[in-house]
Enzyme design. Structure first.
Site: not given
Ligand code: IPM
Ligand code: MG
Length: 354
Positions: A138, A184, A216, A240, A244
């Protein structure tokens, strides 16, 4: 003393969910010793269309001079990649928000909404991801042409040390018996440095068990035995992705909350979902991710643990009566974004005046 909260509503469903977060903060302001004033700090795709910048200087000034930032979501489908989203990176990098705290807790009332079989849920899901938030892929160092593209994955000792130390301190504060590090290291140099530092820092926490898992394998264990994990520390990109996956386990991505934190400095609180353009304007988005981000703000920026816990309990109570469509139940009322926010605000108010 009055605390200033800057508010960035953003794009898509952002403004809809932020309204409900502000509603909850106003209840806190009205019924506790905390006192808040709100200042708008527009950013994102809509703002870019109007002013040619996704984070106007004035907005960043407002954010820098506030005590905390409540943030919605950014992104519009008709804009090129990153035009709106890069404002988030400007804020994370600009304020050096090196911690991304992402708790996932499955409320008992939502157990049937978890996509896992009951035997895999076991004793329940209550994990906090501590994601490194300023380094790795990032850093935005890279290039692209017709035939190739590259991104630099850079981690510094300082960057690894501070996030890993934060994770151990967090675990200690929460009474967790284990910290899991996800990397990793069987392939990546960056992970080899990370793992070495995880072991070094871990030595200062003899009472906490240390565990290393490849990313993984971790993804598999997260859906096979999520009850095994407590505090999980990882790098930016892996964090990230796994956060999710984790958020979906608690019923809906719309339930996931986060804090982008630099301890003691201005920090930013946002739901982990995106701007969801497909449902924007319909009033059906789940505001709980934002409301639980408000809980994190109260606890991490304003050190009001009890009030934060009241917000949590208000959410849990409300979920027994009504829900937005993403976590709906046949037996309960299906509510709009605003209806859900109203119900939580009412529950919170009743808890605070007791
Ligand atoms: C998050 C989002 C962001 C990230 C995107 C929108 C750049 O997915 O906050 O997890 O990847 O960090
Ligand atoms: Mg995200």
């Amino acid at each position: 003393m009055k605390k200033i909260i800057s508010v960035c509503r953003g794009d898509g469903v952002g403004p809809e969910v932020v309204n409900e977060g502000v509603k909850v903060l106003k209840i806190v302001s009205g019924y506790t010793e905390l006192d808040f004033e709100f200042k708008e700090a527009p950013a994102g795709g809509e703002v870019w269309k109007k002013f040619g910048s996704n984070l106007p200087e004035q907005s960043f000034e407002t954010i820098k001079n506030s005590d905390a930032l409540l943030f919605g979501a950014l992104g519009l489908p008709d804009l090129p990649f990153g035009v709106a989203e890069s404002a988030i990176m400007k804020i994370r990098q600009g304020l050096d928000l090196y911690v991304n705290l992402r708790p996932i807790k499955l409320y008992d009332v939502l157990r049937e909404k978890c996509p896992l079989k009951d035997e895999f849920i076991g004793s329940g899901i209550d994990i906090t991801f501590v994601r490194e938030n300023t380094e790795g892929l990032y850093k935005n160092v890279g290039s692209i042409d017709e035939n190739s593209a590259q991104n630099l994955m850079l981690y510094t000792r300082k960057g690894c040390e501070r996030i890993i130390k934060y994770a151990f301190e967090f675990a200690k504060k929460k009474g967790h018996s284990k910290v899991t590090s996800v990397d990793k290291a069987n392939l990546l140099k960056t992970s080899q440095l990370w793992r070495k530092i995880f072991q070094e820092i871990g030595e200062n926490y003899p009472k906490i068990q240390k565990e290393d898992i490849y990313v993984d394998a971790f993804c598999q264990w997260l859906i096979r035995a999520p009850y095994k994990f407590q505090t999980v520390v990882t790098g930016n990109m892996f964090g990230d992705i796994i956060s999710d996956e984790g958020a979906f386990l608690i019923g809906s991505l719309g339930m996931g909350s986060s804090g982008n934190i630099n301890p003691g400095k201005v920090s930013m609180y946002e739901p982990i979902h995106g701007s969801a353009p497909d449902i924007a304007g319909k009033g059906i988005a789940n505001p709980i991710g934002t409301i639980l981000s408000v809980k994190l703000m109260l606890q991490e920026s304003f050190h009001s643990h009890e009030i934060g816990n009241e917000v949590d309990k208000a959410v849990e109570e409300a979920l027994k009566e009504g829900r937005t469509v993403d976590v709906k139940s046949e037996k309960l009322k299906t509510l709009s974004t605003e209806g859900m926010g109203d119900l939580i605000a009412e529950k919170l108010k009743n808890r605070l005046i007791k």
